[in-house]
Structures are given as C-alpha cells and as structure tokens.
Design a protein around this motif. Structure first.
Motif, PDB file in Angstrom:
ATOM      1  N   PHE A  75     -69.807  37.086  51.183  1.00  0.00           N
ATOM      2  CA  PHE A  75     -70.720  38.219  51.396  1.00  0.00           C
ATOM      3  C   PHE A  75     -70.169  39.136  52.493  1.00  0.00           C
ATOM      4  O   PHE A  75     -70.148  40.366  52.345  1.00  0.00           O
ATOM      5  CB  PHE A  75     -72.102  37.686  51.783  1.00  0.00           C
ATOM      6  N   ILE A  76     -69.688  38.524  53.572  1.00  0.00           N
ATOM      7  CA  ILE A  76     -69.172  39.312  54.693  1.00  0.00           C
ATOM      8  C   ILE A  76     -67.881  40.029  54.321  1.00  0.00           C
ATOM      9  O   ILE A  76     -67.738  41.242  54.537  1.00  0.00           O
ATOM     10  CB  ILE A  76     -68.955  38.413  55.928  1.00  0.00           C
ATOM     11  N   SER A  77     -66.930  39.299  53.719  1.00  0.00           N
ATOM     12  CA  SER A  77     -65.623  39.899  53.426  1.00  0.00           C
ATOM     13  C   SER A  77     -65.719  40.993  52.362  1.00  0.00           C
ATOM     14  O   SER A  77     -64.951  41.955  52.381  1.00  0.00           O
ATOM     15  CB  SER A  77     -64.626  38.819  52.999  1.00  0.00           C
ATOM     16  N   LYS A  81     -61.559  36.000  59.883  1.00  0.00           N
ATOM     17  CA  LYS A  81     -60.530  36.534  60.771  1.00  0.00           C
ATOM     18  C   LYS A  81     -60.419  38.033  60.575  1.00  0.00           C
ATOM     19  O   LYS A  81     -60.763  38.563  59.506  1.00  0.00           O
ATOM     20  CB  LYS A  81     -59.181  35.857  60.517  1.00  0.00           C
ATOM     21  N   LEU A  82     -59.963  38.703  61.611  1.00  0.00           N
ATOM     22  CA  LEU A  82     -59.730  40.137  61.500  1.00  0.00           C
ATOM     23  C   LEU A  82     -58.483  40.397  60.681  1.00  0.00           C
ATOM     24  O   LEU A  82     -57.478  39.708  60.833  1.00  0.00           O
ATOM     25  CB  LEU A  82     -59.564  40.756  62.892  1.00  0.00           C
ATOM     26  N   LYS A  83     -58.553  41.365  59.795  1.00  0.00           N
ATOM     27  CA  LYS A  83     -57.380  41.731  58.990  1.00  0.00           C
ATOM     28  C   LYS A  83     -56.287  42.265  59.911  1.00  0.00           C
ATOM     29  O   LYS A  83     -56.547  42.971  60.886  1.00  0.00           O
ATOM     30  CB  LYS A  83     -57.750  42.798  57.966  1.00  0.00           C
ATOM     31  N   GLY A  84     -55.075  41.867  59.598  1.00  0.00           N
ATOM     32  CA  GLY A  84     -53.932  42.339  60.383  1.00  0.00           C
ATOM     33  C   GLY A  84     -53.601  41.462  61.570  1.00  0.00           C
ATOM     34  O   GLY A  84     -52.613  41.668  62.246  1.00  0.00           O
ATOM     35  N   SER A 109     -59.043  36.092  67.478  1.00  0.00           N
ATOM     36  CA  SER A 109     -59.550  36.997  66.426  1.00  0.00           C
ATOM     37  C   SER A 109     -59.962  36.263  65.157  1.00  0.00           C
ATOM     38  O   SER A 109     -59.945  36.841  64.067  1.00  0.00           O
ATOM     39  CB  SER A 109     -58.487  38.056  66.064  1.00  0.00           C
ATOM     40  N   LYS A 110     -60.334  34.992  65.295  1.00  0.00           N
ATOM     41  CA  LYS A 110     -60.785  34.227  64.128  1.00  0.00           C
ATOM     42  C   LYS A 110     -61.768  33.157  64.585  1.00  0.00           C
ATOM     43  O   LYS A 110     -61.720  32.700  65.735  1.00  0.00           O
ATOM     44  CB  LYS A 110     -59.610  33.595  63.375  1.00  0.00           C
ATOM     45  N   CYS A 111     -62.652  32.764  63.663  1.00  0.00           N
ATOM     46  CA  CYS A 111     -63.670  31.786  64.026  1.00  0.00           C
ATOM     47  C   CYS A 111     -64.287  31.227  62.751  1.00  0.00           C
ATOM     48  O   CYS A 111     -64.421  31.945  61.750  1.00  0.00           O
ATOM     49  CB  CYS A 111     -64.745  32.448  64.881  1.00  0.00           C
ATOM     50  N   ALA A 112     -64.663  29.944  62.779  1.00  0.00           N
ATOM     51  CA  ALA A 112     -65.382  29.359  61.650  1.00  0.00           C
ATOM     52  C   ALA A 112     -66.706  30.091  61.466  1.00  0.00           C
ATOM     53  O   ALA A 112     -67.365  30.468  62.433  1.00  0.00           O
ATOM     54  CB  ALA A 112     -65.626  27.875  61.888  1.00  0.00           C
ATOM     55  N   LEU A 113     -67.074  30.302  60.207  1.00  0.00           N
ATOM     56  CA  LEU A 113     -68.262  31.096  59.886  1.00  0.00           C
ATOM     57  C   LEU A 113     -69.509  30.585  60.606  1.00  0.00           C
ATOM     58  O   LEU A 113     -70.243  31.366  61.221  1.00  0.00           O
ATOM     59  CB  LEU A 113     -68.493  31.098  58.369  1.00  0.00           C
ATOM     60  N   ASP A 154     -61.387  39.317  56.912  1.00  0.00           N
ATOM     61  CA  ASP A 154     -60.890  38.464  55.821  1.00  0.00           C
ATOM     62  C   ASP A 154     -61.542  37.092  55.914  1.00  0.00           C
ATOM     63  O   ASP A 154     -61.946  36.654  56.996  1.00  0.00           O
ATOM     64  CB  ASP A 154     -59.369  38.282  55.930  1.00  0.00           C
ATOM     65  N   ILE A 155     -61.587  36.402  54.789  1.00  0.00           N
ATOM     66  CA  ILE A 155     -62.082  35.023  54.768  1.00  0.00           C
ATOM     67  C   ILE A 155     -60.934  34.090  54.411  1.00  0.00           C
ATOM     68  O   ILE A 155     -60.116  34.379  53.537  1.00  0.00           O
ATOM     69  CB  ILE A 155     -63.252  34.876  53.770  1.00  0.00           C
TER      70      ILE A 155
END
Length: 251
Positions: free
Chosen positions: A226-228, A247-250, A201-205, A235-236
């Motif tokens: 801009f995304i967050s 990453k996804l929050k939570g 659930s996370k990845c480099a931009l 989240d960033i």
C-alpha cells in the motif's frame, strides 16, 4: 546524509505557530530573503511565554535559522519531501501538527531521536522526566553539554506543541491525548520522515508504523505494498516469510 544525522542543531524552543508562519510564507510565494525578513519581524513581536522578556537578537536569529532550514532551505535531498509536505499542508490544514512534526524530524533527526526516547519511556510509564530522556540521549550522542542543553529545547517544544504536558513535579511530563492520523497519504509521509531521520534510511514496516518517535500520534495500519504503490520515494523489500522492509529509493 551523515552530517545531518550527526548534527544537533536546534538551539531554541520551536513553537508551533512559528512553523505555521514559515510554511505560510513559503506557500504565498515569497523568496528566501523575504521570508527571513518576515520571520525576524514576526518573532521580534513575540515572546516564548509570558515570563520571558523580549527575545534577544541572537536567540531570534537561532529560531529564524531553524525555521529557514526546516521549510525554506532544507538539504537538497529533502526538497521532494518538503514539497510533498507543503502540498499535504494545503490539502489537510487540520493535520498541520503532524505535517510539521514530520518535516522537523527529517531536517533535524535530533528532534526525532528526542521524541523516540520520550516515546519509549512513555510506553513503560505514565510520566517521564527530562533527566531520563537526556540520559538516554547521552548513550546515543555522547555525554556532551550541548546534548543536555539542546534536548531541553526540544522537550520544551513538545510542551509548547501540547504533545507533552507539564506535571505537578518540575521537569516531569505526561503524555497528551494522541492525534489520530486517518489520512493514508499523511501517514505515508510521516513514514518517509522516519526513513529520512534514520541514518540507514530503511526500517521494518512494523517498527516504522509503531515508532516511539510518533508517540503523539496514532498511525493507521498499512501494508508495505500500500505504501510503495502510493509513494514515489519509498521501496519495499521482503525478507523472511512475512517481513517487509521499507527503504528510501536510491539509498
């Protein structure tokens, strides 16, 4: 989330107009039972292509189950993403293909991974074969017969959606012209779909925006801020000097 990421699930070529039908039925307010009945009736009157005989009851049931899982009854953690995708579909119907791509990728990460391997190969060569894609998938999922069979359904879905084109050689495909995704909110939604499709659930931009799973599309350049700022669910995290992780929050 582990069960969703390990599942294969797509047991039938999924056609784009079927996805549209499922989303449209949801938008007009039908309940799940009514949508299921409508989809069965819709598919019973259709053929996958001109060479197929009338769709069997079992095959139709597989297709309806997939469509229900994607749009109508996704896993609980996907409901906010589904609702945002539905709103985006209402606001920008011309970008329906990208919205459906994001939705099916989140619900069935196997679709995302078939696309990722396809996109990786197309970055290296002009044409890609079914065998090349399946061999790469076996490295990820293991050498199971179901991987080969269901991957073929996904690849044929890519052709049905016109993001891959059949070449002169059987089982060999070419990339279609990419679709430009200029609307930032849609691009953010697609980024979220990738995060939902990735087990961590996370990845480099940079890896996210240029993910080969999005080979049919051209996403705009966006910053992590801009995304967050525009997403309630992403989240960033900064690391190093200039690197940004989404990453996804939570999670």
């Amino acid at each position: 989330m582990g069960k969703r990421h390990g599942a294969i699930g797509i047991k039938q070529t999924i056609h784009f107009d079927w996805m549209q039908k499922a989303a449209n039925l949801l938008q007009v307010g039908l309940d799940a039972k009514g949508i299921r009945q409508e989809l069965h009736e819709f598919l019973s009157n259709r053929k996958g292509n001109s060479s197929e005989s009338e769709r069997s009851d079992q095959t139709r049931t597989f297709a309806v189950n997939n469509l229900m899982k994607i749009w109508v009854s996704p896993d609980p953690e996907l409901i906010p993403f589904r609702d945002a995708s539905l709103a985006c579909l209402r606001e920008t119907p011309s970008m329906a293909l990208a919205i459906h791509w994001g939705m099916i990728s989140a619900v069935y990460p196997f679709w995302f991974n078939v696309a990722r391997q396809t996109g990786r190969l197309l970055a290296l060569q002009d044409q890609v074969t079914q065998t090349q894609i399946i061999n790469r998938l076996k490295e990820q999922y293991g050498d199971r017969q179901t991987v080969s069979r269901y991957a073929r359904f996904v690849i044929r879905s890519f052709v049905a959606w016109a993001v891959l084109k059949d070449s002169d050689a059987k089982g060999c495909y070419e990339r279609a012209s990419p679709i430009s995704v200029a609307e930032p909110n849609l691009a953010i939604l697609m980024s979220e779909s990738a995060l939902l499709a990735i087990p961590e659930s996370k990845c480099a931009l940079g890896l996210l925006l240029n993910n080969p799973a999005f080979f049919p599309f051209q996403l705009p350049v966006m910053t992590g801020d801009f995304i967050s700022q525009r997403s309630e669910r992403i989240d960033i995290v900064r690391y190093g000097l200039d690197d940004e992780l989404l990453k996804l929050k939570g999670d």
